[in-house]
Design a protein around this motif. Structure first.
Motif, mmCIF file in Angstrom:
data_model
loop_
_atom_site.group_PDB
_atom_site.id
_atom_site.type_symbol
_atom_site.label_atom_id
_atom_site.label_comp_id
_atom_site.label_asym_id
_atom_site.label_seq_id
_atom_site.Cartn_x
_atom_site.Cartn_y
_atom_site.Cartn_z
ATOM 1 N N LEU A 25 0.941 -1.084 0.003
ATOM 2 C CA LEU A 25 0.005 0.088 0.100
ATOM 3 C C LEU A 25 0.911 1.450 -0.030
ATOM 4 O O LEU A 25 0.685 1.902 -0.841
ATOM 5 C CB LEU A 25 -0.768 0.015 1.128
ATOM 6 N N ILE A 26 1.877 1.064 0.691
ATOM 7 C CA ILE A 26 2.817 2.480 0.892
ATOM 8 C C ILE A 26 3.435 2.756 -0.606
ATOM 9 O O ILE A 26 3.608 3.729 -1.077
ATOM 10 C CB ILE A 26 3.606 2.108 2.003
ATOM 11 N N ASN A 27 3.855 1.508 -0.987
ATOM 12 C CA ASN A 27 4.705 1.520 -2.259
ATOM 13 C C ASN A 27 4.034 2.018 -3.391
ATOM 14 O O ASN A 27 4.310 2.867 -4.480
ATOM 15 C CB ASN A 27 5.381 0.137 -2.698
ATOM 16 N N PHE A 28 2.401 1.480 -3.311
ATOM 17 C CA PHE A 28 1.698 1.916 -4.438
ATOM 18 C C PHE A 28 1.255 3.333 -4.321
ATOM 19 O O PHE A 28 1.200 4.071 -5.441
ATOM 20 C CB PHE A 28 0.462 1.123 -4.603
ATOM 21 N N GLU A 29 1.167 3.840 -3.204
ATOM 22 C CA GLU A 29 0.563 5.243 -3.090
ATOM 23 C C GLU A 29 1.637 6.378 -3.440
ATOM 24 O O GLU A 29 1.355 7.066 -4.031
ATOM 25 C CB GLU A 29 0.267 5.549 -1.556
ATOM 26 N N GLU A 40 -10.697 -7.858 -1.808
ATOM 27 C CA GLU A 40 -9.445 -7.512 -1.330
ATOM 28 C C GLU A 40 -9.445 -7.736 0.484
ATOM 29 O O GLU A 40 -8.933 -8.158 1.045
ATOM 30 C CB GLU A 40 -8.819 -6.198 -1.304
ATOM 31 N N GLN A 41 -10.878 -7.238 0.917
ATOM 32 C CA GLN A 41 -11.078 -7.454 2.288
ATOM 33 C C GLN A 41 -11.192 -9.054 2.575
ATOM 34 O O GLN A 41 -10.785 -9.520 3.678
ATOM 35 C CB GLN A 41 -12.426 -6.769 2.571
ATOM 36 N N SER A 42 -12.161 -9.675 1.763
ATOM 37 C CA SER A 42 -11.996 -11.250 1.971
ATOM 38 C C SER A 42 -10.641 -11.871 1.967
ATOM 39 O O SER A 42 -10.354 -12.537 2.854
ATOM 40 C CB SER A 42 -12.745 -11.723 0.762
ATOM 41 N N VAL A 87 -6.303 -5.522 9.705
ATOM 42 C CA VAL A 87 -7.423 -5.483 8.692
ATOM 43 C C VAL A 87 -8.190 -4.221 8.459
ATOM 44 O O VAL A 87 -8.245 -3.704 7.556
ATOM 45 C CB VAL A 87 -8.153 -6.686 8.665
ATOM 46 N N GLU A 88 -8.789 -3.825 9.617
ATOM 47 C CA GLU A 88 -9.663 -2.726 9.575
ATOM 48 C C GLU A 88 -8.874 -1.546 9.114
ATOM 49 O O GLU A 88 -9.313 -0.570 8.229
ATOM 50 C CB GLU A 88 -10.156 -2.526 10.999
ATOM 51 N N ALA A 89 -7.808 -1.374 9.663
ATOM 52 C CA ALA A 89 -6.788 -0.210 9.328
ATOM 53 C C ALA A 89 -6.634 -0.181 7.761
ATOM 54 O O ALA A 89 -6.747 1.004 7.061
ATOM 55 C CB ALA A 89 -5.638 -0.347 10.136
ATOM 56 N N LEU A 90 -6.228 -1.352 7.145
ATOM 57 C CA LEU A 90 -5.864 -1.331 5.758
ATOM 58 C C LEU A 90 -7.162 -0.904 4.988
ATOM 59 O O LEU A 90 -7.165 -0.225 3.827
ATOM 60 C CB LEU A 90 -5.436 -3.074 5.445
ATOM 61 N N VAL A 91 -8.531 -1.818 5.332
ATOM 62 C CA VAL A 91 -9.691 -1.479 4.636
ATOM 63 C C VAL A 91 -10.014 -0.061 4.593
ATOM 64 O O VAL A 91 -10.418 0.452 3.514
ATOM 65 C CB VAL A 91 -10.738 -2.183 5.252
ATOM 66 N N ALA A 125 -0.180 -7.705 -8.331
ATOM 67 C CA ALA A 125 -1.000 -6.517 -7.710
ATOM 68 C C ALA A 125 -1.844 -6.991 -6.568
ATOM 69 O O ALA A 125 -2.574 -7.997 -6.788
ATOM 70 C CB ALA A 125 -1.867 -5.781 -8.796
ATOM 71 N N ILE A 126 -1.882 -6.352 -5.764
ATOM 72 C CA ILE A 126 -2.772 -6.785 -4.330
ATOM 73 C C ILE A 126 -3.204 -5.350 -3.919
ATOM 74 O O ILE A 126 -2.342 -4.086 -4.088
ATOM 75 C CB ILE A 126 -2.210 -7.544 -3.062
ATOM 76 N N GLY A 127 -4.142 -5.418 -2.852
ATOM 77 C CA GLY A 127 -4.837 -4.213 -2.141
ATOM 78 C C GLY A 127 -5.016 -3.112 -3.063
ATOM 79 O O GLY A 127 -5.890 -3.135 -4.098
ATOM 80 N N ALA A 128 -4.559 -1.962 -2.815
ATOM 81 C CA ALA A 128 -5.003 -0.459 -3.515
ATOM 82 C C ALA A 128 -4.904 -0.653 -4.855
ATOM 83 O O ALA A 128 -5.451 -0.172 -5.844
ATOM 84 C CB ALA A 128 -4.143 0.457 -2.785
ATOM 85 N N GLU A 129 -3.493 -1.228 -5.212
ATOM 86 C CA GLU A 129 -3.370 -1.377 -6.849
ATOM 87 C C GLU A 129 -4.352 -2.138 -7.515
ATOM 88 O O GLU A 129 -4.672 -1.997 -8.470
ATOM 89 C CB GLU A 129 -1.989 -2.197 -7.151
ATOM 90 N N CYS A 130 -4.986 -3.482 -6.665
ATOM 91 C CA CYS A 130 -5.926 -3.983 -7.221
ATOM 92 C C CYS A 130 -7.441 -3.203 -7.728
ATOM 93 O O CYS A 130 -7.903 -3.184 -8.800
ATOM 94 C CB CYS A 130 -6.441 -5.238 -6.877
#
Length: 222
Positions: free
Chosen positions: A48-52, A117-119, A197-201, A75-80
Motif C-alpha cells: 500500500l505504501i509503495n503503490f501510493e 481484497e477485504q475477503s 485488517v480494519e486499518a488497511l480497509v 498486484a494486491i490491495g489498493a493497486e487491484c
C-alpha cells in the motif's frame, strides 16, 4: 511418584487423549495461520505504501496502470482497486455516456474489488476466532471427563488418599492447559490481525475516494 506430561497423556483415558490431540492439532494449525497472516498483512501494508508513492508520483494514470502489467508483478490491495476502477473507466469513457454514469461504473468496479481484497485480508481469521473461543471449553470438557474417571477409580479403592487421586486429576488438568495453550495465541493474533485488517480497509476506502476525485477531474476536463 512424579510423572512427565507425556506419561500423563498416555495414562489418560481415550476421551481425554482425543481432546488433547484435537487441541494440539488446532494449536499447530493456528500457528501456521498466524505466521501466514503476519507475512501477508505485512506485505499488504508495505505494498500500500509503495503503490501510493507511485500513484502520487505524477507519472500519470496510464503509466501507473502499465506498471501493474510488468512481468512477475502481482498486484494486491489498493493497486487491484485502482486497476479495476481505471480499466472500467477506460472501457466506458469513449461510449458517449454521461460523466456521472462513467464515474458510477468505475466506483462500482472499485467497490467489487475492495470486497475481494477485504475477503483476502480476512482469510482464515474466523478459524482463529473459533479456536480462541472454543478451545477452553473443549479443554474443560476433557478435564471434567478425566476427573470423573479419577473419582470413579477412587471409589473402587479401599483407601482414598491424595496420592491415589492426584495422578488422575493431573491427567485431566492437562486438557485444560492445552485448551488455554491453543486459545491464548489464537485470541491475541485474531485481535491484532482484525485491527490491522480494519486499518488497511479504511486506507483502501480513502484511496478509492481520492482516486474518484482524480477521475472526476479527468472526466470533466475540457
Amino acid at each position: 511418584m512424579s510423572y512427565s506430561v507425556i506419561e500423563l497423556f498416555f495414562n489418560a483415558s481415550l476421551i481425554v487423549q482425543l481432546v488433547i490431540f484435537f487441541l494440539l492439532l488446532a494449536s499447530v494449525i493456528s500457528w501456521m495461520i498466524i505466521f501466514e497472516r503476519w507475512i501477508y498483512l505485512s506485505r499488504s501494508k508495505q505494498e500500500l505504501i509503495n503503490f501510493e508513492d507511485l500513484f502520487w508520483s505524477e507519472i500519470g494514470l496510464e503509466a501507473v496502470f502499465k506498471h501493474g502489467e510488468e512481468e512477475n508483478h502481482l498486484a494486491i490491495g489498493a493497486e487491484c482497486i485502482f486497476r479495476s476502477g481505471y480499466q472500467e473507466y477506460k472501457n466506458i469513457k469513449d461510449q458517449g455516456l454521461e460523466p456521472e454514469t462513467i464515474l458510477e461504473g468505475a466506483e462500482r468496479a472499485m467497490r467489487i474489488s475492495l470486497s475481494r481484497e477485504q475477503s483476502s485480508l480476512e482469510k482464515h481469521l474466523p478459524f482463529l476466532a473459533t479456536v480462541a473461543s472454543a478451545s477452553p471449553y473443549i479443554g474443560l470438557f476433557g478435564t471434567v471427563w478425566g476427573i470423573m474417571n479419577a473419582f470413579r477409580g477412587l471409589a473402587e479403592t479401599n483407601q482414598a488418599t491424595l496420592s491415589t487421586v492426584a495422578p488422575g486429576i493431573s491427567e485431566a488438568l492437562i486438557a485444560t492447559a492445552m485448551g488455554l495453550f491453543a486459545a491464548i495465541p489464537a485470541l491475541i493474533a485474531y485481535n491484532r490481525y482484525t485491527t490491522l485488517v480494519e486499518a488497511l480497509v479504511l486506507n483502501y476506502e480513502d484511496f478509492m475516494d481520492e482516486f474518484s476525485i482524480v477521475l472526476h477531474r479527468d472526466v470533466y476536463k475540457k
